[in-house]
Design an enzyme around this catalytic site. Structure first.
Site, PDB file in Angstrom:
ATOM      1  N   LYS A 146      -6.432  79.982  43.455  1.00  0.00           N
ATOM      2  CA  LYS A 146      -5.335  79.658  42.363  1.00  0.00           C
ATOM      3  C   LYS A 146      -4.096  80.161  43.025  1.00  0.00           C
ATOM      4  CE  LYS A 146      -3.856  81.075  37.944  1.00  0.00           C
ATOM      5  NZ  LYS A 146      -3.838  81.598  36.676  1.00  0.00           N
ATOM      6  N   GLU A 190      -9.585  87.371  51.362  1.00  0.00           N
ATOM      7  CA  GLU A 190     -11.075  86.790  51.562  1.00  0.00           C
ATOM      8  C   GLU A 190     -10.963  85.483  51.927  1.00  0.00           C
ATOM      9  OE1 GLU A 190     -10.278  88.668  49.297  1.00  0.00           O
ATOM     10  OE2 GLU A 190     -11.573  90.333  49.001  1.00  0.00           O
ATOM     11  N   GLY A 197      -7.858  82.530  36.567  1.00  0.00           N
ATOM     12  CA  GLY A 197      -9.262  82.160  37.480  1.00  0.00           C
ATOM     13  C   GLY A 197     -10.511  82.331  36.727  1.00  0.00           C
ATOM     14  N   ARG A 198     -10.828  83.299  35.984  1.00  0.00           N
ATOM     15  CA  ARG A 198     -12.213  83.259  35.341  1.00  0.00           C
ATOM     16  C   ARG A 198     -12.568  82.408  34.320  1.00  0.00           C
ATOM     17  NH1 ARG A 198      -9.278  87.718  34.928  1.00  0.00           N
ATOM     18  NH2 ARG A 198      -8.746  88.317  33.075  1.00  0.00           N
ATOM     19  N   GLU A 243     -13.756  91.585  33.767  1.00  0.00           N
ATOM     20  CA  GLU A 243     -12.389  91.726  34.187  1.00  0.00           C
ATOM     21  C   GLU A 243     -11.528  91.308  33.194  1.00  0.00           C
ATOM     22  OE1 GLU A 243     -11.141  89.887  38.426  1.00  0.00           O
ATOM     23  OE2 GLU A 243     -10.841  88.434  37.323  1.00  0.00           O
ATOM     24  N   HIS A 276     -40.327  93.518  36.090  1.00  0.00           N
ATOM     25  CA  HIS A 276     -40.984  94.331  37.205  1.00  0.00           C
ATOM     26  C   HIS A 276     -40.303  95.235  37.961  1.00  0.00           C
ATOM     27  CE1 HIS A 276     -44.683  92.073  36.265  1.00  0.00           C
ATOM     28  NE2 HIS A 276     -44.119  91.140  36.146  1.00  0.00           N
ATOM     29  N   LYS A 283      -6.773  96.269  46.543  1.00  0.00           N
ATOM     30  CA  LYS A 283      -6.526  95.242  47.508  1.00  0.00           C
ATOM     31  C   LYS A 283      -5.285  95.866  48.327  1.00  0.00           C
ATOM     32  CE  LYS A 283      -7.047  91.135  44.610  1.00  0.00           C
ATOM     33  NZ  LYS A 283      -6.254  90.057  43.970  1.00  0.00           N
TER      34      LYS A 283
HETATM   35  O1  F6P Z   1     -10.248  89.750  41.846  1.00  0.00           O
HETATM   36  C1  F6P Z   1      -8.993  89.425  41.362  1.00  0.00           C
HETATM   37  C2  F6P Z   1      -9.057  87.847  41.458  1.00  0.00           C
HETATM   38  O2  F6P Z   1      -7.359  87.761  41.184  1.00  0.00           O
HETATM   39  C3  F6P Z   1      -9.759  87.288  40.050  1.00  0.00           C
HETATM   40  O3  F6P Z   1      -9.170  87.153  38.952  1.00  0.00           O
HETATM   41  C4  F6P Z   1      -9.660  85.751  40.760  1.00  0.00           C
HETATM   42  O4  F6P Z   1     -10.425  85.053  40.075  1.00  0.00           O
HETATM   43  C5  F6P Z   1      -9.868  85.925  42.065  1.00  0.00           C
HETATM   44  O5  F6P Z   1      -9.279  87.048  42.590  1.00  0.00           O
HETATM   45  C6  F6P Z   1      -9.632  84.950  43.176  1.00  0.00           C
HETATM   46  O6  F6P Z   1      -8.322  84.721  43.087  1.00  0.00           O
HETATM   47  P1  F6P Z   1      -7.799  83.315  43.604  1.00  0.00           P
HETATM   48  O7  F6P Z   1      -8.222  82.175  43.128  1.00  0.00           O
HETATM   49  O8  F6P Z   1      -6.279  83.408  43.361  1.00  0.00           O
HETATM   50  O9  F6P Z   1      -7.883  83.360  45.381  1.00  0.00           O
END
Ligand code: F6P
Length: 537
Positions: free
Chosen positions: A201, A207, A262-263, A348, A378, A506
């Site tokens: 987003k 990452e 995002g979620r 979150e 189990h 972060k």
């Molecule tokens: O971990 C925080 C966060 O902003 C989440 O809310 C989001 O889903 C994720 O990182 C990934 O963010 P982006 O889609 O901006 O890469």
């Protein structure tokens, strides 16, 4: 002034004098009264320690808390995400043509429809072989790079809908900055036939951008030139300029709006990889299921409103009965990723320390955890049955299996139903004694072992039954949890749509990296510096 919780506590107090088993045995109509169905989804609360009076107290609390006003404001596109000054209109992406959500913007129906049409065109073009890789070979593999909300939903849906996958296509995911995940995802992929989709987003998430740089390099190496590599990139972002700066061709960038959290973004262009890798129509069915849940949540009366009742039940367990966690146990290997998806969605969204007015909140989201049954039985069910803390469980079962081997499926269902009963009824000392006596144990042995065999029971659970695990029913289920999460946030009083808490870690990771790389350990504390020194030795 916050609404009065006293009637809810009074109901909990009253019910503490009885047991779930007694509630169940004394009312033949309990299942009918406490279960609800919508299309192919049944949700049963009859194994929750609730009665009509408790439900009335809870719905009364929801009313007093302004739930109906929150719901109206949510669907009207008001800025329910008050800290960021935005609406939360992810529902517009699953409405038929977006027409029900004018508040999202004058052209929203059109822009959602256009973007969906662009996604479909790319998917159809790839599947038909009309759109090829840079060397002219058909694209047959897709690598989806994203993390958190840009990963968990698509990954879950792909895993869940195995029988609706396009047999021509392979979809892989990589989220973590651990190179192990990217290496595993790339294993066996051919750069000439792979499309890399970068999903972020913000298009700033380290990452995802790190994985994207490595994947772009992998394409460059395999194809022998940088321009060819770029032609096999696509991006999904609310920040398209950044995607273009990265080198993604403009016609391969798919957008969505900042009011899609995002979620909550599965329904948007974030699912481009699914549009390509599932059969045509599967994503439309998923959205249609979610849209049916939207309509139910928007229109149903409080005491019949499934997401609200689920939110109230979870709140009741956490606050009135004092359970700090909730276990999610899907009795379906295909739904094994659901606990992880719900962890992000619920924790979150509602794992917040202050209410919207800045006042501290006493309790926020319970910790959500779990795994698929029967494996979970189990592993950790021992603690659910006898550990003093206990935890309410969400059981999930699928009526009709897509797999053959019906005998196995019937055994799976039997286990799911039996676990709810075992948690609710437990095994009393008398029953244990009688069993042991019948087995020939003497009094000394009974006295020594009986306490270890007693299960206290009286432990609540909710049971979900999906008629079948198809795209539409999965859409209903996921939207149910989205709305229950937002409703629960509104009842607690927090903003379910921001996530400032994840920023701190972060920032510190940005400071720790130069120390790991041996440049400077300024800005990290003494323990971090010592751990980094150990890592570098
Ligand atoms: O971990 C925080 C966060 O902003 C989440 O809310 C989001 O889903 C994720 O990182 C990934 O963010 P982006 O889609 O901006 O890469």
């Amino acid at each position: 002034m916050s609404p009065d919780w006293t009637p809810v506590n009074a109901a909990a107090d009253r019910l503490s004098k009885t047991t779930l088993a007694a509630l169940s045995d004394s009312d033949e109509g309990r299942f009918a009264a406490f279960s609800h169905a919508l299309d192919g989804l049944l949700i049963d609360f009859s194994r929750q320690k609730l009665d009509a009076g408790a439900l009335e107290a809870l719905t009364g609390f929801a009313k007093a808390r302004g739930f109906e006003d929150f719901r109206t404001r949510l669907f009207a596109g008001e800025a329910v995400n008050a800290t960021e000054g935005r609406p939360a209109l992810h529902m517009a992406w699953r409405a038929d043509g977006g027409a029900d959500y004018p508040a999202a913007g004058p052209d929203i129906a059109e822009s959602v429809a256009d973007e969906r049409a662009r996604m479909r065109a790319l998917a159809d073009g790839i599947r038909s072989g009309e759109i090829t890789g840079a060397r002219g070979r058909p694209i047959r593999q897709v690598l989806h790079l994203g993390i958190g909300g840009s990963d968990l939903g698509p990954r879950l849906v792909y895993d869940a809908l195995k029988h609706e996958r396009d047999p021509l296509m392979t979809l892989r995911f990589a989220a973590n900055i651990d190179p192990a995940e990217l290496n595993d995802a790339l294993e066996g992929l051919d750069p000439e036939t792979t499309l890399v989709i970068i999903v972020s987003k913000s298009f700033t998430t380290p990452e995802t951008l790190t994985n994207a740089r490595h994947a772009r390099f992998w394409l460059e190496q395999g194809l022998g030139d940088a321009e060819a590599a770029k032609a096999q990139l696509a991006a999904v972002s609310a920040n398209p300029e950044k995607a273009q700066d990265f080198g993604v061709p403009a016609n391969r960038i798919f957008g969505f709006q900042d009011w899609v959290g995002g979620r909550y973004s599965l329904w948007s262009s974030v699912s481009l990889s699914l549009e390509i890798a599932l059969e045509a129509g599967a994503m439309d069915a998923l959205r249609a299921g979610a849209a049916a849940m939207d309509a139910h949540f928007r229109d149903a009366k409080l005491d019949q409103n499934i997401p609200l009742l689920k939110a109230l039940t979870d709140l009741w367990n956490a606050r009135a009965l004092g359970y700090p966690t909730r276990c999610v146990a899907p009795y379906s290997t295909r739904l094994r990723l659901l606990p992880g998806f719900l962890q992000q969605l619920e924790m979150e969204s509602n794992g917040k320390g202050v209410a919207l007015d800045g006042a501290p909140v006493a309790a926020s989201s319970p910790v959500v955890w779990g795994a698929e049954g029967t494996n979970a039985q189990h592993a950790f069910f021992q603690q659910l049955h006898q550990g003093p803390q206990g935890a309410p469980v969400d059981f999930m079962a699928v009526k009709e299996s897509h797999e053959a081997r019906d005998d196995m499926h019937r055994a799976l269902l039997a286990n799911c139903i039996a676990q709810g009963e075992a948690l609710m009824r437990g095994r009393s000392a008398e029953a244990v004694r009688a069993e042991m006596q019948a087995g020939g144990a003497d009094d000394a042995e009974i006295a020594r072992l009986a306490p270890h065999r007693v299960c206290p029971g009286d432990r609540p659970s909710t049971t979900f039954i999906l008629d079948r695990l198809d795209a539409r029913t999965l859409g209903l289920l996921l939207a149910l949890f989205e709305h229950k999460t937002a409703a629960e946030g509104a009842l607690i009083g927090v903003n379910s749509f921001d996530q400032y808490g994840v920023e701190l870690g972060k920032t510190l990771a940005r400071r720790a990296l130069p120390a790991i790389e041996g440049e400077t350990d300024q800005g990290v504390d003494a323990t971090s510096a010592a751990l980094i020194a150990h890592l570098r030795r």
